[in-house]
Design a protein around this motif. Sequence first.
Motif, short mmCIF file in Angstrom:
data_model
loop_
_atom_site.label_atom_id
_atom_site.label_comp_id
_atom_site.label_asym_id
_atom_site.label_seq_id
_atom_site.Cartn_x
_atom_site.Cartn_y
_atom_site.Cartn_z
N MET A 187 36.37 90.59 -4.01
CA MET A 187 35.06 89.98 -3.77
C MET A 187 34.06 90.71 -4.65
O MET A 187 33.92 91.94 -4.58
N THR B 139 31.40 82.39 -1.64
CA THR B 139 31.26 83.01 -0.31
C THR B 139 30.05 82.46 0.44
O THR B 139 30.05 82.42 1.67
N HIS C 94 31.56 87.01 2.96
CA HIS C 94 32.05 87.27 1.61
C HIS C 94 33.50 87.78 1.57
O HIS C 94 34.40 87.12 1.05
#
Length: 312
Positions: free
Chosen positions: A153, A195, A242
């Motif tokens: 991420m 996200t 996220h």
Amino acid sequence: MAARKIVIDCDPGQDDAIAILMALASPDRLEVAAITTVAGNVPLALTEKNARALVELAGRDDVPVHIGCSRPMLRPLETAEYVHGETGLNGANLAEPRIAPAPGHAVDAILGILAREPEGSVTLVPTGPLTNVALAMVKAPEVMARAAQIVLMGGAVDLGNVTPAAEFNIYVDPHAAHVVFGFGLPITMFGLDVTHKVTVTDARLEAIRAIDTPAGRAAYGMLEFYNRYDRQRYDTEGGPLHDPCTIAWLLEPALFEGRDCFVEIDTTSPTCIGRTVVDWWRRSDHPPNATVMREADADGFFRLLNDCLKRL
Ligand code: BDR
Ligand code: CA
């Protein structure tokens, strides 16, 4: 099929916590070889303590938690208590962890796992600044090249969330991100574009509230707290989850869509440092170095998350 081995390198953080819980709830699909911690959302002393509390919450104190880097490579650490609260896990109400951190630095733990496991069998899942992963690449590139892939991420095709240009994880340690994106391992990147499509709406939060397990109760408390900042900042229906997108993709890749692109990290511009410059339209001659995710099936994601929390 045997469970896929993963190492989660993280800075919990409520959304890191949800990612960890989803992975630990799925032992038939994901074998968490270790959790390695880094400074990010809050200082290292808290991220590593939070990780230990989370493995205990999941009843998985067999999973080693290693302490990693306390600051980015070149820049001073910037944290995000304004999002996560002063503990990083505000709302979770977790007990002080009883287990100790595992011996050995996170960088050496990552390298040790990659050296001992068959080549191409271990996936790295960074959900914080990339300091540990980059330093492992600098320390022993031949060992890091044994990893199957990196599922991280960080970044954004579109706007940033710390500066107009940059997303938090990449902004905090852009030099580490530069090393990681230039290393040559396959990367799947979950940036803010995707996200922010996975938001904790009231209805989804209520569904989590109904999960009467220790992990369900902690998840509800964390997300109820976590939702406040993002709702106010972005005027959305709920906070974006996220970090758990990485684990959700490993469990159910069909939930996400993206495209292979060349991604370059800005490490020099005063206004854009930490930006992931994504060549979505293939305007350069550089070959792709990442699969950049941009679409998500949010309802499918929350179905998966709820199933995971019910198992813990
Ligand atoms: C990222 O930054 C942190 O606040 C979250 O844990 C996530 O990893 C989002 O920009
Ligand atoms: Ca994180």
